[in-house]
Scaffold this active site. Structure first.
Site, PDB file in Angstrom:
ATOM      1  N   GLY A  96       0.927  -1.164  -0.030  1.00  0.00           N
ATOM      2  CA  GLY A  96      -0.052   0.122   0.162  1.00  0.00           C
ATOM      3  C   GLY A  96       0.912   1.258  -0.055  1.00  0.00           C
ATOM      4  O   GLY A  96       1.982   1.055  -0.186  1.00  0.00           O
ATOM      5  N   LEU A 140       0.352   3.700  -2.250  1.00  0.00           N
ATOM      6  CA  LEU A 140       0.672   3.484  -3.632  1.00  0.00           C
ATOM      7  C   LEU A 140       1.453   4.484  -3.985  1.00  0.00           C
ATOM      8  O   LEU A 140       0.808   5.700  -4.024  1.00  0.00           O
ATOM      9  CB  LEU A 140      -0.364   2.978  -4.187  1.00  0.00           C
ATOM     10  CG  LEU A 140      -1.104   1.557  -3.808  1.00  0.00           C
ATOM     11  CD1 LEU A 140      -2.425   1.395  -4.567  1.00  0.00           C
ATOM     12  CD2 LEU A 140      -0.205   0.434  -3.718  1.00  0.00           C
ATOM     13  N   GLU A 193       3.445   5.667  -8.238  1.00  0.00           N
ATOM     14  CA  GLU A 193       3.547   5.522  -9.859  1.00  0.00           C
ATOM     15  C   GLU A 193       4.279   4.049 -10.045  1.00  0.00           C
ATOM     16  O   GLU A 193       4.114   3.399 -11.139  1.00  0.00           O
ATOM     17  CB  GLU A 193       4.025   6.534 -10.592  1.00  0.00           C
ATOM     18  CG  GLU A 193       3.195   7.508 -10.997  1.00  0.00           C
ATOM     19  CD  GLU A 193       1.877   7.198 -11.812  1.00  0.00           C
ATOM     20  OE1 GLU A 193       2.173   6.304 -12.558  1.00  0.00           O
ATOM     21  OE2 GLU A 193       0.983   7.923 -11.431  1.00  0.00           O
ATOM     22  N   HIS A 212       4.096   1.577  -8.232  1.00  0.00           N
ATOM     23  CA  HIS A 212       3.114   0.147  -8.090  1.00  0.00           C
ATOM     24  C   HIS A 212       2.194   0.067  -9.219  1.00  0.00           C
ATOM     25  O   HIS A 212       1.768  -0.794  -9.725  1.00  0.00           O
ATOM     26  CB  HIS A 212       2.225   0.300  -6.856  1.00  0.00           C
ATOM     27  CG  HIS A 212       2.949   0.454  -5.362  1.00  0.00           C
ATOM     28  ND1 HIS A 212       3.243   1.526  -4.784  1.00  0.00           N
ATOM     29  CD2 HIS A 212       3.623  -0.664  -4.879  1.00  0.00           C
ATOM     30  CE1 HIS A 212       3.960   1.115  -3.567  1.00  0.00           C
ATOM     31  NE2 HIS A 212       4.233  -0.037  -3.697  1.00  0.00           N
ATOM     32  N   GLN A 223      11.498  -4.428 -10.235  1.00  0.00           N
ATOM     33  CA  GLN A 223      13.116  -4.586 -10.204  1.00  0.00           C
ATOM     34  C   GLN A 223      13.600  -3.925  -8.985  1.00  0.00           C
ATOM     35  O   GLN A 223      15.039  -4.066  -8.717  1.00  0.00           O
ATOM     36  CB  GLN A 223      13.474  -4.332 -11.388  1.00  0.00           C
ATOM     37  CG  GLN A 223      14.999  -4.351 -11.717  1.00  0.00           C
ATOM     38  CD  GLN A 223      15.430  -5.706 -11.536  1.00  0.00           C
ATOM     39  OE1 GLN A 223      14.667  -6.790 -11.649  1.00  0.00           O
ATOM     40  NE2 GLN A 223      16.591  -5.948 -11.087  1.00  0.00           N
ATOM     41  N   ASP A 230      13.070  -4.050  -6.138  1.00  0.00           N
ATOM     42  CA  ASP A 230      13.601  -5.040  -5.143  1.00  0.00           C
ATOM     43  C   ASP A 230      14.131  -6.150  -5.698  1.00  0.00           C
ATOM     44  O   ASP A 230      13.678  -7.417  -5.700  1.00  0.00           O
ATOM     45  CB  ASP A 230      12.152  -5.520  -4.293  1.00  0.00           C
ATOM     46  CG  ASP A 230      11.729  -4.376  -3.471  1.00  0.00           C
ATOM     47  OD1 ASP A 230      12.225  -4.108  -2.486  1.00  0.00           O
ATOM     48  OD2 ASP A 230      10.647  -3.481  -3.921  1.00  0.00           O
ATOM     49  N   SER A 285       9.299   5.143  -3.755  1.00  0.00           N
ATOM     50  CA  SER A 285       9.408   4.198  -2.845  1.00  0.00           C
ATOM     51  C   SER A 285       8.353   4.908  -1.612  1.00  0.00           C
ATOM     52  O   SER A 285       8.190   6.133  -1.590  1.00  0.00           O
ATOM     53  CB  SER A 285      10.547   4.103  -1.840  1.00  0.00           C
ATOM     54  OG  SER A 285      10.374   3.528  -0.622  1.00  0.00           O
ATOM     55  N   ARG A 309       8.392   4.685   1.442  1.00  0.00           N
ATOM     56  CA  ARG A 309       9.226   5.177   2.488  1.00  0.00           C
ATOM     57  C   ARG A 309       9.830   6.759   2.302  1.00  0.00           C
ATOM     58  O   ARG A 309      10.193   7.282   3.256  1.00  0.00           O
ATOM     59  CB  ARG A 309      10.376   4.306   2.944  1.00  0.00           C
ATOM     60  CG  ARG A 309       9.845   3.109   3.735  1.00  0.00           C
ATOM     61  CD  ARG A 309      11.004   2.218   4.050  1.00  0.00           C
ATOM     62  NE  ARG A 309      10.514   1.144   5.003  1.00  0.00           N
ATOM     63  CZ  ARG A 309      10.376  -0.146   4.514  1.00  0.00           C
ATOM     64  NH1 ARG A 309      10.750  -0.445   3.383  1.00  0.00           N
ATOM     65  NH2 ARG A 309       9.960  -1.179   5.419  1.00  0.00           N
TER      66      ARG A 309
END
Ligand code: AMP
Length: 281
Positions: free
Chosen positions: A31, A33, A35, A37, A148, A150, A185, A187
């Site tokens: 979640g 979210l 771009e 995602h 990618q 991750d 991200s 985060r």
């Protein structure tokens, strides 16, 4: 868009879709979210007839001192974004719905989780493979799409799918970035104004490494030392790791050849950010 919060409802809905010969694709997320995602959702839409996105902040992939509680959450905003994108089902179970109180079983992965993020986040990938297995058995997709961004997660999931005979095709989406290069991200929300500027150093140092390699440098240590110098110029930056590894085995390489993965995890203030680049030599 149908919203499903219950495991058995998701499973019977997936069964009914499969009975109608729908091709189900699946994008798992935590979640908040962005771009990045949504670019995975587009890949899902282009490769199937029915798209399921999950939102689940998975407790088993967070360490005791990590940000599970503070991880950004905004269900209403996420719901609107997915609805506008034309997603068919949003699967969003609660923690209690998805893990029973006496949950005991974990999917353990081998050496791929010993490297890179596995070093500083000891049980992280065990949590990832466990939750992804549970999600696969709930959503029953034909296709699942991962980012990618991750890179290590992608390798570990592909290996799990192969080793455990999941009948699911894994597609991988490129890293979506801000205009200035910062990898998107959830985060990034944690970053202050100064930190947001400093965070650019991740993609900048990957650019520097790429340039050195394109200019002919093949000594891994030298490239990493230049990247490290650049990153540490930023006051708020602390390096978790900066490595050049084989993009298949994730083992370190000294003399650069073949397909290499340059991978970074850097704390900007208290926020741990990752980024990477694959180069084929
Ligand atoms: P997360 O919600 O962070 O667990 O991410 C869910 C999925 O989105 C994972 O497959 C991530 O690799 C992917 N993802 C995260 N950030 C990006 C990005 N900047 N570009 C592309 N995919 C991403």
């Amino acid at each position: 868009m149908r919203i499903i919060k219950n495991v058995s409802e998701m499973q019977s809905f997936a069964n009914s879709l499969r009975a109608k010969d729908e091709k189900i694709s699946f994008v798992p997320t935590m979640g908040f979210l962005h771009e990045g995602h949504l670019s995975l959702v587009e890949i899902a839409q282009n490769n199937s007839t029915f798209v399921v996105v999950s939102i689940f902040v998975n407790p088993t992939q967070f360490g005791p001192n990590e940000d599970f509680d503070s991880y950004p959450r905004d269900f209403e905003r996420d719901k609107s974004l997915l609805e506008a994108k034309g997603v068919d089902v949003l699967f969003a179970p609660t923690k209690e719905e998805f893990y029973s109180e006496n949950h005991l079983t974990y999917v353990q992965n081998g050496s791929l989780s010993d490297f890179l993020c596995g070093n500083s986040r000891p049980n992280h990938f065990r949590g990832v493979t466990t939750v992804v297995s549970k999600l696969f058995n709930t959503v029953k997709p034909h296709i699942a799409v991962f980012g990618q961004k991750d890179a290590q997660q992608v390798l570990i999931i592909k290996k799990m799918v192969q080793d455990l005979n999941f009948d699911i095709e894994i597609l991988v989406g490129e890293i979506s970035r801000e205009k200035d290069g910062l990898a998107l991200s959830s985060r990034n929300k944690y970053l202050s104004e100064v930190e947001r500027k400093d965070a650019l150093v991740l993609s900048e140092s990957l650019g520097l490494a790429e340039k050195m390699i394109f200019d002919g440098e093949r000594n891994s240590e030298l490239v990493i030392s230049k990247m490290t110098d650049l990153i540490l110029e930023k006051q708020t930056a602390r390096i978790d790791y900066a490595e050049i590894v084989s993009s298949e085995s994730l083992e370190k390489i000294d003399f650069l050849k073949g397909e290499i993965l340059i991978a970074l995890a850097v704390f900007i203030g208290k926020t741990r950010l990752i980024d990477n680049k694959i180069i084929k030599l």
